[in-house]
Design a protein around this motif. Structure first.
Motif, PDB file in Angstrom:
ATOM      1  N   LEU A  43     -83.267 -15.042  -9.438  1.00  0.00           N
ATOM      2  CA  LEU A  43     -82.163 -14.088  -9.448  1.00  0.00           C
ATOM      3  C   LEU A  43     -81.290 -14.171 -10.690  1.00  0.00           C
ATOM      4  O   LEU A  43     -80.882 -13.143 -11.224  1.00  0.00           O
ATOM      5  CB  LEU A  43     -81.297 -14.294  -8.197  1.00  0.00           C
ATOM      6  N   GLU A  44     -81.014 -15.374 -11.173  1.00  0.00           N
ATOM      7  CA  GLU A  44     -80.038 -15.529 -12.252  1.00  0.00           C
ATOM      8  C   GLU A  44     -80.341 -14.669 -13.482  1.00  0.00           C
ATOM      9  O   GLU A  44     -79.444 -13.980 -13.982  1.00  0.00           O
ATOM     10  CB  GLU A  44     -79.899 -16.989 -12.659  1.00  0.00           C
ATOM     11  N   PRO A  45     -81.558 -14.649 -14.007  1.00  0.00           N
ATOM     12  CA  PRO A  45     -81.786 -13.838 -15.206  1.00  0.00           C
ATOM     13  C   PRO A  45     -81.678 -12.327 -14.960  1.00  0.00           C
ATOM     14  O   PRO A  45     -81.556 -11.551 -15.903  1.00  0.00           O
ATOM     15  CB  PRO A  45     -83.218 -14.177 -15.624  1.00  0.00           C
ATOM     16  N   GLN A  46     -81.698 -11.905 -13.718  1.00  0.00           N
ATOM     17  CA  GLN A  46     -81.694 -10.475 -13.414  1.00  0.00           C
ATOM     18  C   GLN A  46     -80.315  -9.921 -13.089  1.00  0.00           C
ATOM     19  O   GLN A  46     -80.177  -8.745 -12.797  1.00  0.00           O
ATOM     20  CB  GLN A  46     -82.633 -10.210 -12.241  1.00  0.00           C
ATOM     21  N   THR A  47     -79.300 -10.762 -13.109  1.00  0.00           N
ATOM     22  CA  THR A  47     -77.964 -10.323 -12.719  1.00  0.00           C
ATOM     23  C   THR A  47     -77.115  -9.990 -13.937  1.00  0.00           C
ATOM     24  O   THR A  47     -76.935 -10.808 -14.819  1.00  0.00           O
ATOM     25  CB  THR A  47     -77.242 -11.402 -11.908  1.00  0.00           C
ATOM     26  N   GLY A  48     -76.600  -8.801 -13.968  1.00  0.00           N
ATOM     27  CA  GLY A  48     -75.654  -8.389 -14.999  1.00  0.00           C
ATOM     28  C   GLY A  48     -76.146  -8.582 -16.418  1.00  0.00           C
ATOM     29  O   GLY A  48     -77.305  -8.852 -16.668  1.00  0.00           O
ATOM     30  N   ASP A  49     -75.218  -8.447 -17.340  1.00  0.00           N
ATOM     31  CA  ASP A  49     -75.545  -8.697 -18.734  1.00  0.00           C
ATOM     32  C   ASP A  49     -75.241 -10.150 -19.079  1.00  0.00           C
ATOM     33  O   ASP A  49     -74.696 -10.891 -18.274  1.00  0.00           O
ATOM     34  CB  ASP A  49     -74.783  -7.733 -19.644  1.00  0.00           C
TER      35      ASP A  49
ATOM     36  N   SER B 273     -71.404 -11.307 -18.708  1.00  0.00           N
ATOM     37  CA  SER B 273     -70.910 -11.564 -17.354  1.00  0.00           C
ATOM     38  C   SER B 273     -71.563 -12.812 -16.762  1.00  0.00           C
ATOM     39  O   SER B 273     -70.912 -13.566 -16.040  1.00  0.00           O
ATOM     40  CB  SER B 273     -71.129 -10.351 -16.449  1.00  0.00           C
ATOM     41  N   ARG B 274     -72.836 -13.058 -17.069  1.00  0.00           N
ATOM     42  CA  ARG B 274     -73.482 -14.295 -16.596  1.00  0.00           C
ATOM     43  C   ARG B 274     -72.819 -15.515 -17.220  1.00  0.00           C
ATOM     44  O   ARG B 274     -72.625 -16.532 -16.562  1.00  0.00           O
ATOM     45  CB  ARG B 274     -74.975 -14.286 -16.936  1.00  0.00           C
ATOM     46  N   TRP B 275     -72.459 -15.422 -18.500  1.00  0.00           N
ATOM     47  CA  TRP B 275     -71.811 -16.538 -19.187  1.00  0.00           C
ATOM     48  C   TRP B 275     -70.431 -16.805 -18.582  1.00  0.00           C
ATOM     49  O   TRP B 275     -70.077 -17.950 -18.331  1.00  0.00           O
ATOM     50  CB  TRP B 275     -71.693 -16.230 -20.675  1.00  0.00           C
ATOM     51  N   VAL B 276     -69.667 -15.737 -18.329  1.00  0.00           N
ATOM     52  CA  VAL B 276     -68.340 -15.884 -17.713  1.00  0.00           C
ATOM     53  C   VAL B 276     -68.475 -16.521 -16.332  1.00  0.00           C
ATOM     54  O   VAL B 276     -67.701 -17.401 -15.968  1.00  0.00           O
ATOM     55  CB  VAL B 276     -67.620 -14.518 -17.636  1.00  0.00           C
ATOM     56  N   TYR B 277     -69.476 -16.110 -15.582  1.00  0.00           N
ATOM     57  CA  TYR B 277     -69.719 -16.691 -14.250  1.00  0.00           C
ATOM     58  C   TYR B 277     -70.121 -18.155 -14.374  1.00  0.00           C
ATOM     59  O   TYR B 277     -69.633 -19.008 -13.643  1.00  0.00           O
ATOM     60  CB  TYR B 277     -70.807 -15.898 -13.528  1.00  0.00           C
ATOM     61  N   LYS B 278     -70.994 -18.451 -15.322  1.00  0.00           N
ATOM     62  CA  LYS B 278     -71.537 -19.801 -15.470  1.00  0.00           C
ATOM     63  C   LYS B 278     -70.464 -20.827 -15.835  1.00  0.00           C
ATOM     64  O   LYS B 278     -70.487 -21.950 -15.352  1.00  0.00           O
ATOM     65  CB  LYS B 278     -72.643 -19.801 -16.520  1.00  0.00           C
TER      66      LYS B 278
ATOM     67  N   ASN C 153     -76.892  -5.402  -4.152  1.00  0.00           N
ATOM     68  CA  ASN C 153     -78.243  -4.856  -4.159  1.00  0.00           C
ATOM     69  C   ASN C 153     -79.324  -5.923  -4.285  1.00  0.00           C
ATOM     70  O   ASN C 153     -80.485  -5.609  -4.428  1.00  0.00           O
ATOM     71  CB  ASN C 153     -78.387  -3.840  -5.291  1.00  0.00           C
ATOM     72  N   GLY C 154     -78.926  -7.191  -4.248  1.00  0.00           N
ATOM     73  CA  GLY C 154     -79.901  -8.266  -4.393  1.00  0.00           C
ATOM     74  C   GLY C 154     -80.046  -8.736  -5.823  1.00  0.00           C
ATOM     75  O   GLY C 154     -80.793  -9.664  -6.091  1.00  0.00           O
ATOM     76  N   ARG C 155     -79.308  -8.116  -6.741  1.00  0.00           N
ATOM     77  CA  ARG C 155     -79.393  -8.498  -8.147  1.00  0.00           C
ATOM     78  C   ARG C 155     -78.036  -8.484  -8.842  1.00  0.00           C
ATOM     79  O   ARG C 155     -77.958  -8.334 -10.048  1.00  0.00           O
ATOM     80  CB  ARG C 155     -80.330  -7.551  -8.883  1.00  0.00           C
ATOM     81  N   SER C 156     -76.974  -8.646  -8.103  1.00  0.00           N
ATOM     82  CA  SER C 156     -75.645  -8.620  -8.707  1.00  0.00           C
ATOM     83  C   SER C 156     -75.096 -10.043  -8.807  1.00  0.00           C
ATOM     84  O   SER C 156     -75.607 -10.968  -8.192  1.00  0.00           O
ATOM     85  CB  SER C 156     -74.703  -7.761  -7.865  1.00  0.00           C
ATOM     86  N   LEU C 157     -74.036 -10.185  -9.591  1.00  0.00           N
ATOM     87  CA  LEU C 157     -73.385 -11.492  -9.682  1.00  0.00           C
ATOM     88  C   LEU C 157     -72.768 -11.893  -8.345  1.00  0.00           C
ATOM     89  O   LEU C 157     -72.660 -13.074  -8.044  1.00  0.00           O
ATOM     90  CB  LEU C 157     -72.321 -11.486 -10.779  1.00  0.00           C
ATOM     91  N   GLY C 158     -72.389 -10.920  -7.543  1.00  0.00           N
ATOM     92  CA  GLY C 158     -71.890 -11.217  -6.199  1.00  0.00           C
ATOM     93  C   GLY C 158     -72.962 -11.871  -5.349  1.00  0.00           C
ATOM     94  O   GLY C 158     -72.700 -12.808  -4.600  1.00  0.00           O
ATOM     95  N   ASP C 159     -74.201 -11.383  -5.478  1.00  0.00           N
ATOM     96  CA  ASP C 159     -75.317 -11.991  -4.755  1.00  0.00           C
ATOM     97  C   ASP C 159     -75.569 -13.419  -5.242  1.00  0.00           C
ATOM     98  O   ASP C 159     -75.856 -14.312  -4.453  1.00  0.00           O
ATOM     99  CB  ASP C 159     -76.589 -11.160  -4.925  1.00  0.00           C
TER     100      ASP C 159
END
Length: 105
Positions: free
Chosen positions: A33-39, A42-47, A77-83
């Protein structure tokens, strides 16, 4: 140490093998899932933890995780940062349950 009210009685009812299997499944799904979520921004901010500064929050249950992850997973949707956030919380809950069982033994 874990802060908050644990509402995860469902994990306490599982056997050791079931809990380990669920952890392996969640970890494999997270890896996918991780590589498929957001840009990447946003993944960096989450991480680095800026996205969810309060972690899992005061109430530990999937319904509350969904509510807290809502700003990042508008559609879930199964591919968001929320998921991804909900999945990370699930993994942390399973690990906490395994630690609790280890301390109790």
């Amino acid at each position: 140490m874990r802060f908050g009210i644990n509402l995860r009685g469902d994990l306490a009812k599982l056997g050791d093998e079931e809990l380990a299997s669920q952890l392996e499944t969640c970890l494999a799904y997270r890896e996918w899932l991780e590589p498929q979520t957001g840009d990447w921004v946003s993944r960096w901010v989450y991480k680095i933890g800026l996205a969810m500064p309060f972690g899992r929050g005061p109430l530990h249950a999937p319904i509350f995780y969904r509510a807290m992850g809502r700003p990042f997973g508008r559609s879930f949707n199964g591919r968001s940062l929320g998921d991804l956030y909900v999945l990370d919380c699930e993994i942390k809950d399973i690990i906490d349950e395994l630690k609790r069982r280890t301390r109790a033994a």
